[in-house]
Design a protein around this motif. Structure first.
Motif, PDB file in Angstrom:
ATOM      1  N   ALA A   1       0.817  -1.207   0.000  1.00 60.57           N
ATOM      2  CA  ALA A   1       0.000   0.000   0.000  1.00 60.57           C
ATOM      3  C   ALA A   1       0.855   1.263   0.000  1.00 60.57           C
ATOM      4  O   ALA A   1       0.586   2.225  -0.721  1.00 60.57           O
ATOM      5  CB  ALA A   1      -0.940   0.001   1.203  1.00 60.57           C
ATOM      6  N   VAL A   2       1.917   1.260   0.805  1.00 52.61           N
ATOM      7  CA  VAL A   2       2.793   2.439   0.866  1.00 52.61           C
ATOM      8  C   VAL A   2       3.604   2.556  -0.417  1.00 52.61           C
ATOM      9  O   VAL A   2       3.842   3.669  -0.915  1.00 52.61           O
ATOM     10  CB  VAL A   2       3.692   2.377   2.111  1.00 52.61           C
ATOM     11  N   LEU A   3       3.999   1.440  -0.991  1.00 55.89           N
ATOM     12  CA  LEU A   3       4.714   1.478  -2.267  1.00 55.89           C
ATOM     13  C   LEU A   3       3.793   1.985  -3.377  1.00 55.89           C
ATOM     14  O   LEU A   3       4.209   2.765  -4.247  1.00 55.89           O
ATOM     15  CB  LEU A   3       5.258   0.095  -2.597  1.00 55.89           C
ATOM     16  N   PHE A   4       2.531   1.575  -3.362  1.00 51.57           N
ATOM     17  CA  PHE A   4       1.541   2.113  -4.304  1.00 51.57           C
ATOM     18  C   PHE A   4       1.447   3.634  -4.159  1.00 51.57           C
ATOM     19  O   PHE A   4       1.409   4.368  -5.165  1.00 51.57           O
ATOM     20  CB  PHE A   4       0.176   1.478  -4.048  1.00 51.57           C
ATOM     21  N   TYR A   5       1.410   4.108  -2.933  1.00 48.10           N
ATOM     22  CA  TYR A   5       1.357   5.554  -2.687  1.00 48.10           C
ATOM     23  C   TYR A   5       2.572   6.243  -3.303  1.00 48.10           C
ATOM     24  O   TYR A   5       2.449   7.278  -3.973  1.00 48.10           O
ATOM     25  CB  TYR A   5       1.304   5.805  -1.181  1.00 48.10           C
ATOM     26  N   ALA A   6       3.747   5.666  -3.103  1.00 45.55           N
ATOM     27  CA  ALA A   6       4.973   6.276  -3.638  1.00 45.55           C
ATOM     28  C   ALA A   6       4.940   6.347  -5.161  1.00 45.55           C
ATOM     29  O   ALA A   6       5.314   7.370  -5.756  1.00 45.55           O
ATOM     30  CB  ALA A   6       6.190   5.485  -3.174  1.00 45.55           C
ATOM     31  N   LEU A   7       4.484   5.282  -5.797  1.00 41.66           N
ATOM     32  CA  LEU A   7       4.489   5.227  -7.255  1.00 41.66           C
ATOM     33  C   LEU A   7       3.383   6.055  -7.883  1.00 41.66           C
ATOM     34  O   LEU A   7       3.468   6.435  -9.059  1.00 41.66           O
ATOM     35  CB  LEU A   7       4.356   3.771  -7.717  1.00 41.66           C
ATOM     36  N   THR A   8       2.342   6.346  -7.113  1.00 43.74           N
ATOM     37  CA  THR A   8       1.173   7.016  -7.675  1.00 43.74           C
ATOM     38  C   THR A   8       1.118   8.497  -7.348  1.00 43.74           C
ATOM     39  O   THR A   8       0.695   9.310  -8.185  1.00 43.74           O
ATOM     40  CB  THR A   8      -0.117   6.338  -7.174  1.00 43.74           C
ATOM     41  N   TYR A   9       1.553   8.870  -6.153  1.00 43.98           N
ATOM     42  CA  TYR A   9       1.305  10.233  -5.680  1.00 43.98           C
ATOM     43  C   TYR A   9       2.570  11.044  -5.385  1.00 43.98           C
ATOM     44  O   TYR A   9       2.463  12.216  -5.041  1.00 43.98           O
ATOM     45  CB  TYR A   9       0.449  10.192  -4.413  1.00 43.98           C
ATOM     46  N   VAL A  10       3.737  10.448  -5.485  1.00 44.15           N
ATOM     47  CA  VAL A  10       4.964  11.163  -5.162  1.00 44.15           C
ATOM     48  C   VAL A  10       5.603  11.664  -6.452  1.00 44.15           C
ATOM     49  O   VAL A  10       6.035  10.859  -7.289  1.00 44.15           O
ATOM     50  CB  VAL A  10       5.944  10.271  -4.384  1.00 44.15           C
ATOM     51  N   SER A  11       5.648  12.970  -6.627  1.00 45.60           N
ATOM     52  CA  SER A  11       6.130  13.541  -7.882  1.00 45.60           C
ATOM     53  C   SER A  11       7.586  13.175  -8.136  1.00 45.60           C
ATOM     54  O   SER A  11       7.999  12.969  -9.281  1.00 45.60           O
ATOM     55  CB  SER A  11       5.977  15.059  -7.874  1.00 45.60           C
ATOM     56  N   GLU A  12       8.382  13.050  -7.071  1.00 44.24           N
ATOM     57  CA  GLU A  12       9.790  12.698  -7.237  1.00 44.24           C
ATOM     58  C   GLU A  12       9.930  11.333  -7.905  1.00 44.24           C
ATOM     59  O   GLU A  12      10.818  11.112  -8.731  1.00 44.24           O
ATOM     60  CB  GLU A  12      10.504  12.676  -5.884  1.00 44.24           C
ATOM     61  N   VAL A  13       9.041  10.388  -7.557  1.00 39.82           N
ATOM     62  CA  VAL A  13       9.088   9.055  -8.137  1.00 39.82           C
ATOM     63  C   VAL A  13       8.568   9.081  -9.568  1.00 39.82           C
ATOM     64  O   VAL A  13       9.095   8.409 -10.461  1.00 39.82           O
ATOM     65  CB  VAL A  13       8.273   8.065  -7.287  1.00 39.82           C
ATOM     66  N   ALA A  14       7.540   9.871  -9.809  1.00 34.69           N
ATOM     67  CA  ALA A  14       6.942   9.933 -11.144  1.00 34.69           C
ATOM     68  C   ALA A  14       7.944  10.417 -12.190  1.00 34.69           C
ATOM     69  O   ALA A  14       7.830  10.106 -13.377  1.00 34.69           O
ATOM     70  CB  ALA A  14       5.731  10.851 -11.124  1.00 34.69           C
ATOM     71  N   LEU A  15       8.943  11.171 -11.762  1.00 33.80           N
ATOM     72  CA  LEU A  15       9.919  11.750 -12.693  1.00 33.80           C
ATOM     73  C   LEU A  15      11.131  10.851 -12.919  1.00 33.80           C
ATOM     74  O   LEU A  15      11.995  11.181 -13.716  1.00 33.80           O
ATOM     75  CB  LEU A  15      10.381  13.115 -12.160  1.00 33.80           C
ATOM     76  N   GLU A  16      11.214   9.728 -12.218  1.00 34.64           N
ATOM     77  CA  GLU A  16      12.390   8.868 -12.340  1.00 34.64           C
ATOM     78  C   GLU A  16      11.985   7.486 -12.828  1.00 34.64           C
ATOM     79  O   GLU A  16      10.826   7.230 -13.166  1.00 34.64           O
ATOM     80  CB  GLU A  16      13.096   8.752 -10.991  1.00 34.64           C
ATOM     81  N   ASP A  17      12.957   6.598 -12.879  1.00 35.19           N
ATOM     82  CA  ASP A  17      12.718   5.213 -13.251  1.00 35.19           C
ATOM     83  C   ASP A  17      11.892   4.556 -12.145  1.00 35.19           C
ATOM     84  O   ASP A  17      12.362   4.363 -11.028  1.00 35.19           O
ATOM     85  CB  ASP A  17      14.069   4.506 -13.408  1.00 35.19           C
ATOM     86  N   ARG A  18      10.656   4.198 -12.471  1.00 32.28           N
ATOM     87  CA  ARG A  18       9.763   3.651 -11.447  1.00 32.28           C
ATOM     88  C   ARG A  18      10.272   2.304 -10.941  1.00 32.28           C
ATOM     89  O   ARG A  18      10.145   1.996  -9.759  1.00 32.28           O
ATOM     90  CB  ARG A  18       8.342   3.527 -12.012  1.00 32.28           C
ATOM     91  N   ASP A  19      10.832   1.504 -11.824  1.00 32.24           N
ATOM     92  CA  ASP A  19      11.393   0.232 -11.379  1.00 32.24           C
ATOM     93  C   ASP A  19      12.531   0.460 -10.392  1.00 32.24           C
ATOM     94  O   ASP A  19      12.676  -0.277  -9.402  1.00 32.24           O
ATOM     95  CB  ASP A  19      11.887  -0.585 -12.570  1.00 32.24           C
TER      96      ASP A  19
END
Length: 457
Positions: free
Chosen positions: A294-312
């Motif tokens: 659930a927390v990893l889903f949050y990071a991949l979906t709502y964190v702009s820093e993650v959205a701008l990098e390699d998600r894997d």
């Protein structure tokens, strides 16, 4: 010595890593030693928590499935159910070694009030010949997270890919982990990756962790397609499918205002799948399996820093960091609800998830350690009191609440500079001491708390 991330995040079936995955591994280990032995009978005894909540946790069937050769990482849950139904119909158990013996679930002897010295989750298995003489006997302990030890064999099927003694940055405490980060200039995930690559390539580590994430997502996908009630007799309604339909309608573009509702859905979906006996990732246990996804889903979906990098890359760094923190709990305290209560399961998972989120949000090692500490500090004393011995109430909702705690802990830590009064090591030791002091009835026995105050209807 740090525990491998692949030990903490192993694939298995529900509803419990300590009561289902561990016993299945123990049964399989015992059967593997019976090749060519003229077995004519079996004696199986469950003790302590395995006996008191074994029916609700699927322990009896798991032991028998293991004896028949099933492995929790590869077994098909539906095929396992069919095999157990056939066993009950015929009364004949075919051991993995080839021998057949008369046996049914009712032949397993339960000792709920007997605690063996090494651990509350204990089982003894013996094989006998036609005259009743013992041919082989072993006592196993399911110590949490699917880890199993025995009296004579030591570790049993703990690690798919172990970290050996040659790791470059050994640590067993938060202080040692921070020291390794300082000495190398690496983040927590970097130290963990360096240790993992002592025995396998970086590509293998990356592929393995991405597979772990895939299994997490698949457990959510299966869960949101299921309707009706959960098995086990409590008639708990499945909510994931209905919530998914509502949220998809009300929030088709993942507005951040709905973030916590999606986090709740993800955590609960994983744990409904676990309660069904479906395939999930122990993270670090089955009872707490929904928090990290659930927390990893949050990071991949709502964190702009993650959205701008390699998600894997974000997934790999998140899980490596969470695993590093989890290894400290495994080494210095416990992740077993039967040993320290739910603080060892949900509390540890929240701490691991908070650390992983802080890492991908750009936190320093000190902020990551602080996030892990905050999350556990506010889960101290959490009891394990499952109604009916089932991993349903309060377990499913508890995962959603803890996931939100983890997110908040990471956000709070990142507002600071990593300097704080209570260290991770201090809170881990406090959790261990609290678990030791906690009454047995609050440690996965279904003999206290909600388990005795809520009618089974």
């Amino acid at each position: 010595m740090p525990v491998s991330v692949f030990d903490l995040f192993s694939v298995g079936i529900g509803p419990s890593s300590s009561h289902t995955v561990g016993p299945m591994r123990a049964g399989a280990a015992f059967a593997a030693g019976l090749q060519g032995v003229p077995v004519a009978g079996l004696d199986v005894h469950l003790y302590g928590s395995l006996a008191s909540t074994g029916q609700g946790h699927g322990t009896l069937g798991a032991v028998l499935a293991g004896l028949m050769g099933s492995d929790p990482e590869t077994v098909d849950p539906d095929a396992m159910t069919t095999a157990l139904e056939e066993l009950e119909r015929t009364g004949t158990l075919r051991l993995a070694g080839g021998a057949t013996v008369p046996f049914r679930q009712a032949d397993i002897v339960l000792h709920p009030l007997t605690m063996l010295p090494r651990h509350p989750n204990a089982m003894r298995i013996a094989a006998t010949d036609a005259s009743g003489a013992v041919l082989a006997e072993e006592t196993y302990y399911s110590i949490g997270g699917g880890f199993v030890t025995s009296d004579t064999e030591g570790a049993v099927a703990e690690a798919a890919i172990p970290v050996d003694d040659a790791v470059p940055h050994p640590f067993s405490s938060g202080a040692e982990l921070l020291a390794a980060c300082t000495a190398t200039g690496l983040p927590v995930s970097g130290v963990a990756m360096a240790n993992e690559t002592a025995t396998r390539s970086a590509d293998e580590v990356r592929a393995g962790l991405l597979h772990v994430h895939d299994v997490m997502r698949e457990s959510v996908d299966r869960s949101i397609r299921r309707t009706g009630t959960l098995p086990g007799g409590l008639a708990v309604r499945r909510r994931a499918a209905n919530w998914y339909e509502q949220l998809t309608r009300d929030d088709p573009h993942h507005d951040p205002l709905f973030a916590m509702e999606w986090v709740n859905l993800t955590a609960m979906a994983v744990n409904e799948e676990n309660a069904t006996g479906g395939r999930v990732v122990t993270a670090p246990t089955n009872g707490a399996a929904g928090i990290i996804p659930a927390v990893l889903f949050y990071a991949l979906t709502y964190v702009s820093e993650v959205a701008l990098e390699d998600r894997d890359d974000a997934v790999v760094r998140f899980l490596l960091t969470a695993g590093a923190i989890g290894s400290i709990y495994k080494e210095r305290a416990s992740i077993s609800g039967a040993e320290v209560g739910c603080q060892g399961e949900v509390g540890s998972a929240a701490s691991m998830a908070a650390a992983g989120l802080a890492e991908v949000l750009g936190g320093t090692p000190e902020q990551v350690e602080n996030a892990a500490e905050i999350a556990m500090e506010h889960n101290l004393g959490l009891t394990c009191d499952p109604i009916g011995g089932l991993v349903q109430i309060p377990c499913i909702e508890r995962n959603a609440i803890a996931a939100n705690k983890a997110i908040n802990a990471a956000r709070m830590a990142l507002r600071g500079d990593g300097v704080h009064h209570v260290s991770l090591d201090q809170v881990v030791e406090t959790m261990r001491q609290t678990g030791a002091d906690m009454s047995t009835k609050y440690k996965e026995t279904a003999m206290g708390g909600l388990a005795v105050n809520v009618p089974l209807c």
